[in-house]
Design an enzyme around this catalytic site. Structure first.
Site, PDB file in Angstrom:
ATOM      1  N   PHE A 230      -1.083  -2.836   8.044  1.00  0.00           N
ATOM      2  CA  PHE A 230      -1.808  -3.620   9.052  1.00  0.00           C
ATOM      3  C   PHE A 230      -1.299  -5.065   9.103  1.00  0.00           C
ATOM      4  O   PHE A 230      -1.381  -5.727  10.132  1.00  0.00           O
ATOM      5  CB  PHE A 230      -3.314  -3.601   8.761  1.00  0.00           C
ATOM      6  CG  PHE A 230      -4.147  -4.189   9.855  1.00  0.00           C
ATOM      7  CD1 PHE A 230      -4.552  -5.527   9.788  1.00  0.00           C
ATOM      8  CD2 PHE A 230      -4.513  -3.430  10.958  1.00  0.00           C
ATOM      9  CE1 PHE A 230      -5.322  -6.086  10.809  1.00  0.00           C
ATOM     10  CE2 PHE A 230      -5.280  -3.982  11.983  1.00  0.00           C
ATOM     11  CZ  PHE A 230      -5.682  -5.309  11.909  1.00  0.00           C
ATOM     12  N   GLU A 231      -0.786  -5.554   7.990  1.00  0.00           N
ATOM     13  CA  GLU A 231      -0.296  -6.949   7.912  1.00  0.00           C
ATOM     14  C   GLU A 231       1.174  -7.106   8.320  1.00  0.00           C
ATOM     15  O   GLU A 231       1.695  -8.221   8.398  1.00  0.00           O
ATOM     16  CB  GLU A 231      -0.464  -7.477   6.482  1.00  0.00           C
ATOM     17  CG  GLU A 231      -1.879  -7.893   6.129  1.00  0.00           C
ATOM     18  CD  GLU A 231      -2.763  -6.683   5.854  1.00  0.00           C
ATOM     19  OE1 GLU A 231      -2.260  -5.696   5.293  1.00  0.00           O
ATOM     20  OE2 GLU A 231      -3.943  -6.726   6.202  1.00  0.00           O
TER      21      GLU A 231
ATOM     22  N   HIS B  10      -9.125   5.209   8.712  1.00  0.00           N
ATOM     23  CA  HIS B  10      -8.250   4.034   8.537  1.00  0.00           C
ATOM     24  C   HIS B  10      -6.885   4.364   9.126  1.00  0.00           C
ATOM     25  O   HIS B  10      -6.200   3.555   9.694  1.00  0.00           O
ATOM     26  CB  HIS B  10      -8.099   3.768   7.035  1.00  0.00           C
ATOM     27  CG  HIS B  10      -8.262   2.328   6.676  1.00  0.00           C
ATOM     28  ND1 HIS B  10      -9.169   1.870   5.757  1.00  0.00           N
ATOM     29  CD2 HIS B  10      -7.618   1.231   7.118  1.00  0.00           C
ATOM     30  CE1 HIS B  10      -9.076   0.572   5.633  1.00  0.00           C
ATOM     31  NE2 HIS B  10      -8.140   0.156   6.447  1.00  0.00           N
TER      32      HIS B  10
ATOM     33  N   PHE C  17       0.860  -1.185   0.000  1.00  0.00           N
ATOM     34  CA  PHE C  17       0.000   0.000   0.000  1.00  0.00           C
ATOM     35  C   PHE C  17       0.898   1.238   0.000  1.00  0.00           C
ATOM     36  O   PHE C  17       1.896   1.271   0.722  1.00  0.00           O
ATOM     37  CB  PHE C  17      -0.871  -0.004   1.260  1.00  0.00           C
ATOM     38  CG  PHE C  17      -2.115   0.858   1.171  1.00  0.00           C
ATOM     39  CD1 PHE C  17      -2.040   2.232   1.294  1.00  0.00           C
ATOM     40  CD2 PHE C  17      -3.346   0.281   0.950  1.00  0.00           C
ATOM     41  CE1 PHE C  17      -3.180   3.020   1.225  1.00  0.00           C
ATOM     42  CE2 PHE C  17      -4.502   1.059   0.892  1.00  0.00           C
ATOM     43  CZ  PHE C  17      -4.406   2.428   1.020  1.00  0.00           C
TER      44      PHE C  17
ATOM     45  N   ILE D 159      -0.699   7.103   5.498  1.00  0.00           N
ATOM     46  CA  ILE D 159      -0.900   8.530   5.242  1.00  0.00           C
ATOM     47  C   ILE D 159      -2.327   8.898   5.605  1.00  0.00           C
ATOM     48  O   ILE D 159      -3.270   8.244   5.126  1.00  0.00           O
ATOM     49  CB  ILE D 159      -0.606   8.832   3.762  1.00  0.00           C
ATOM     50  CG1 ILE D 159       0.868   8.460   3.473  1.00  0.00           C
ATOM     51  CG2 ILE D 159      -0.876  10.300   3.447  1.00  0.00           C
ATOM     52  CD1 ILE D 159       1.230   8.471   2.027  1.00  0.00           C
TER      53      ILE D 159
HETATM   54  O1  LIG Z   1      -0.057   0.715   4.663  1.00  0.00           O
HETATM   55  C1  LIG Z   1      -1.162   1.302   4.599  1.00  0.00           C
HETATM   56  N1  LIG Z   1      -2.299   0.571   4.550  1.00  0.00           N
HETATM   57  C2  LIG Z   1      -3.508   1.191   4.495  1.00  0.00           C
HETATM   58  N2  LIG Z   1      -4.610   0.416   4.445  1.00  0.00           N
HETATM   59  C3  LIG Z   1      -4.554  -1.026   4.171  1.00  0.00           C
HETATM   60  C4  LIG Z   1      -4.347  -1.837   5.461  1.00  0.00           C
HETATM   61  O2  LIG Z   1      -2.986  -1.715   5.890  1.00  0.00           O
HETATM   62  C5  LIG Z   1      -4.620  -3.320   5.208  1.00  0.00           C
HETATM   63  O3  LIG Z   1      -3.740  -3.790   4.207  1.00  0.00           O
HETATM   64  C6  LIG Z   1      -6.040  -3.546   4.748  1.00  0.00           C
HETATM   65  O4  LIG Z   1      -6.932  -2.953   5.689  1.00  0.00           O
HETATM   66  C7  LIG Z   1      -6.356  -5.042   4.623  1.00  0.00           C
HETATM   67  O5  LIG Z   1      -6.153  -5.667   5.876  1.00  0.00           O
HETATM   68  C8  LIG Z   1      -3.595   2.604   4.495  1.00  0.00           C
HETATM   69  N3  LIG Z   1      -4.832   3.302   4.446  1.00  0.00           N
HETATM   70  O6  LIG Z   1      -5.945   2.687   4.366  1.00  0.00           O
HETATM   71  O7  LIG Z   1      -4.851   4.587   4.515  1.00  0.00           O
HETATM   72  C9  LIG Z   1      -2.365   3.341   4.538  1.00  0.00           C
HETATM   73  O8  LIG Z   1      -2.334   4.606   4.514  1.00  0.00           O
HETATM   74  N4  LIG Z   1      -1.200   2.656   4.591  1.00  0.00           N
END
Ligand SMILES: O=c1[nH]c(NC[C@H](O)[C@H](O)[C@H](O)CO)c([N+](=O)[O-])c(=O)[nH]1
Length: 154
Positions: free
Chosen positions: A57-58, A88, A22, A82
């Site tokens: 998140f992972e 989120h 991401f 960001i």
């Molecule tokens: O690494 C990020 N993941 C983000 N979302 C994805 C999250 O990390 C997970 O991959 C997703 O929720 C699936 O579990 C972000 N936003 O949503 O803004 C972000 O800014 N940065």
């Protein structure tokens, strides 16, 4: 008194890197910086393992798995959270931070926090090879120092 410190000599160290896809416009630059930092400190490219995950998140799960594998002297976590319109941001950033700290303390292996948490994309760009340098490079230096410090203490 005696001082124990982590040397900057990375020769022989095995390092895992967990990088979030991401915002890969940013995270790919953090990865470049981390690889440059490891090479600059003597870590062999053969001793570096890179694992990509969907988002920040992972990162905690995979960083914990790498740390617990016993195959790495340190694990570097790279991501870019960001602040967008969604909340989120707060959820992801907090979870990633807590999860990464837990992976390190629970495994006893240094797990380095290289996840950018910024309000704007520009701030992230500035910290991924822009005016403020590259957080990935700094994370690599921290990984070498912490791996050597743990070795010095154990
Ligand atoms: O690494 C990020 N993941 C983000 N979302 C994805 C999250 O990390 C997970 O991959 C997703 O929720 C699936 O579990 C972000 N936003 O949503 O803004 C972000 O800014 N940065």
């Amino acid at each position: 008194s005696r001082r124990v410190s982590g040397s900057l000599n990375g020769e022989g160290l095995r390092v895992g890197i967990v990088v979030a896809e991401f915002n890969d416009f940013i995270t790919s630059r953090l990865l470049e910086g981390a690889l440059a930092g490891l090479e600059a400190h003597g870590v062999s490219d053969d001793d570096v393992t890179i694992a990509s995950v969907p988002g920040s998140f992972e990162i905690p799960l995979i960083s914990k798995k790498l740390a617990e594998s016993g195959q790495h002297d340190a694990v570097i976590c790279l991501g870019a959270v960001i602040r967008g319109e969604t909340d989120h941001y707060n959820l992801g950033a907090g979870e990633a931070t807590k999860g990464i700290a837990n992976a390190s303390v629970s495994s006893g292996v240094p797990v380095i926090f290289g996840v950018l948490t910024t309000d704007t994309l520009e701030q992230a760009i500035n910290r991924a090879g822009g005016k403020q340098g590259n957080n990935g490079y700094g994370a690599a230096v921290a990984a070498v120092r912490m791996a050597n410090l743990v070795r010095a203490i154990d």
